[in-house]
Design a protein around this motif. Sequence first.
Motif, PDB file in Angstrom:
ATOM      1  N   HIS A 133      -3.848  -5.156  -4.365  1.00 57.21           N
ATOM      2  CA  HIS A 133      -4.341  -6.309  -4.201  1.00 57.21           C
ATOM      3  C   HIS A 133      -4.745  -7.219  -5.569  1.00 57.21           C
ATOM      4  O   HIS A 133      -4.316  -8.446  -5.568  1.00 57.21           O
ATOM      5  CB  HIS A 133      -5.472  -6.584  -3.258  1.00 57.21           C
ATOM      6  CG  HIS A 133      -5.274  -6.222  -1.729  1.00 57.21           C
ATOM      7  ND1 HIS A 133      -6.034  -5.969  -0.812  1.00 57.21           N
ATOM      8  CD2 HIS A 133      -3.845  -5.855  -1.244  1.00 57.21           C
ATOM      9  CE1 HIS A 133      -5.474  -5.370   0.182  1.00 57.21           C
ATOM     10  NE2 HIS A 133      -4.031  -5.482   0.036  1.00 57.21           N
ATOM     11  N   ARG A 175      -0.484 -13.287  -3.114  1.00 57.38           N
ATOM     12  CA  ARG A 175      -0.793 -12.983  -1.655  1.00 57.38           C
ATOM     13  C   ARG A 175      -1.935 -13.864  -1.440  1.00 57.38           C
ATOM     14  O   ARG A 175      -2.665 -14.416  -2.385  1.00 57.38           O
ATOM     15  CB  ARG A 175      -1.464 -11.442  -2.021  1.00 57.38           C
ATOM     16  CG  ARG A 175      -0.252 -10.428  -2.176  1.00 57.38           C
ATOM     17  CD  ARG A 175      -0.882  -9.066  -2.444  1.00 57.38           C
ATOM     18  NE  ARG A 175      -0.052  -7.998  -2.881  1.00 57.38           N
ATOM     19  CZ  ARG A 175       0.599  -7.254  -2.035  1.00 57.38           C
ATOM     20  NH1 ARG A 175       0.574  -7.635  -0.668  1.00 57.38           N
ATOM     21  NH2 ARG A 175       1.464  -6.557  -2.463  1.00 57.38           N
ATOM     22  N   LEU A 177      -5.472 -13.457   0.001  1.00 59.50           N
ATOM     23  CA  LEU A 177      -6.510 -12.428   0.376  1.00 59.50           C
ATOM     24  C   LEU A 177      -7.623 -13.049   0.768  1.00 59.50           C
ATOM     25  O   LEU A 177      -8.308 -13.996   0.546  1.00 59.50           O
ATOM     26  CB  LEU A 177      -6.583 -11.754  -1.176  1.00 59.50           C
ATOM     27  CG  LEU A 177      -5.627 -11.216  -1.785  1.00 59.50           C
ATOM     28  CD1 LEU A 177      -6.221 -10.768  -3.277  1.00 59.50           C
ATOM     29  CD2 LEU A 177      -4.975 -10.014  -0.933  1.00 59.50           C
ATOM     30  N   ASP A 195      -5.588  -8.221   3.041  1.00 62.69           N
ATOM     31  CA  ASP A 195      -4.369  -9.091   2.864  1.00 62.69           C
ATOM     32  C   ASP A 195      -3.895  -9.765   3.865  1.00 62.69           C
ATOM     33  O   ASP A 195      -3.334  -9.306   4.889  1.00 62.69           O
ATOM     34  CB  ASP A 195      -3.256  -8.135   2.436  1.00 62.69           C
ATOM     35  CG  ASP A 195      -2.032  -8.759   1.907  1.00 62.69           C
ATOM     36  OD1 ASP A 195      -1.880  -9.849   1.939  1.00 62.69           O
ATOM     37  OD2 ASP A 195      -0.925  -8.205   1.355  1.00 62.69           O
ATOM     38  N   THR A 197      -1.714 -12.101   3.893  1.00 62.80           N
ATOM     39  CA  THR A 197      -0.212 -12.914   3.604  1.00 62.80           C
ATOM     40  C   THR A 197       0.620 -12.698   4.904  1.00 62.80           C
ATOM     41  O   THR A 197       1.120 -13.605   5.282  1.00 62.80           O
ATOM     42  CB  THR A 197       0.444 -12.206   2.348  1.00 62.80           C
ATOM     43  OG1 THR A 197      -0.365 -12.220   1.099  1.00 62.80           O
ATOM     44  CG2 THR A 197       1.658 -12.994   2.241  1.00 62.80           C
TER      45      THR A 197
END
Length: 430
Positions: A133, A175, A177, A195, A197
């Motif tokens: 991440h 991403r 987060l 995450d 996404t």
Amino acid sequence: MNPKLLFWVPALLRVALVFAAAGVVWWMSGPVSALALALLIVVGMLLMQLSYLQQLDEWLTDPHSGKLPDGWGSWTDVFARLYRIRRDDERNQAELAEWLARFREAMQLLPEGVAIMDDVLQLEWCNRAAGKHLGLTLERDKGRRVTNLVRAPEFIDYVILGRYEHPLTLHFRGRKLEVRVIPFQSRRQILVTHDATEAERVEAMRRDFIANASHELRTPLTVVVGFLEIALADPGMDQATRLSHLKLMTEQAQRMQRLIEDMLTLSRLESDEYPLKREQVDVKALVEAVAGEARALSGGRHEIEVHVDGPDVMGSLDELRSAFGNLASNAVRYSPNGGRIVLSWQRGPDDLRFSVQDSGIGIDPQHIARLTERFYRVDKSRSRETQGTGLGLAIVKHVLARHGGRLQIESQPGKGSTFIACLPNTSLHA
């Protein structure tokens, strides 16, 4: 027995023996010899105690149970107790090391990122998810400040200011987060990353699906409602106009029905409540049935050929019929009058293939990757003319995925297209 007695009784007995030996020598050789013997025995005992003290000091410098010396007298009990304490300590350390290894292994398997920081925000440990991440590497970044490793202003402000009541939404390294910092102990903090996404992508798909479905339903509903209002406002409408309006309303209602049926089909294909039910599928009969439906839809405007040179498979007959039928009906809708459509079932190099080849308008390469998206259309006006719902290829994609297959598309603008439904050899009927 009282531990004090266990110590003092042997000690007093040894002193008594020394006095007894000195008394015997006094009686035999006189007081000088007795004092000399007693002094010699006391010095020997003192040197022995000093020797055991030295050995104890050396062992305390590097305490291992295997190196603990043997003793004499009270030292035997002292060393025995130290041995038991050290063995228990080593066993506890081994258990703690095993639990720590299990804990770290479990933390490595978590989908959430976890990093431990000290009081000055230096990285002490992180799992693989946190590394993925935030771009961290434990071997390289241990001991470095996390705020120097994650160069995002909002993240730095969040960590340094210490406002941890709410999570931070951070867009980092492509991403989305969700970041939380949890203080623990007195001088450490846990950094947790999630995450989001995929959740954001699914939410965007849901919003797009609702918006597109609403848009697709709005047009036919507007037509039906509009004609009903006209009919109610003009009771004396002539028969020909009334029949024309009824025909248009019927077409739009059928369009809504097809759209709703396709949406329900997609919902069922994506639901875990409807697992794939495999059965023996007579592919030759299936392809012939699909060809018959395509000829009925064409109404004689196209030349439709069928070639079957492949085995039967195990799968869902209804789902495969839906997928194959969508490919065939698309070929009919997007091929000009007089066009040629070939439906074939055969073995591929390493799979089984149902292909639909047409001589239609073809597809520009920039559109091919998005054709299986819901409601995606290359030519929206032409799609409405052909009465497509925009969900056919999405259904095909999901059906093939449930069967372990895939959809392959080959096309050239102006020269036609070939849609190939590939099924794995594991689908073969035994």
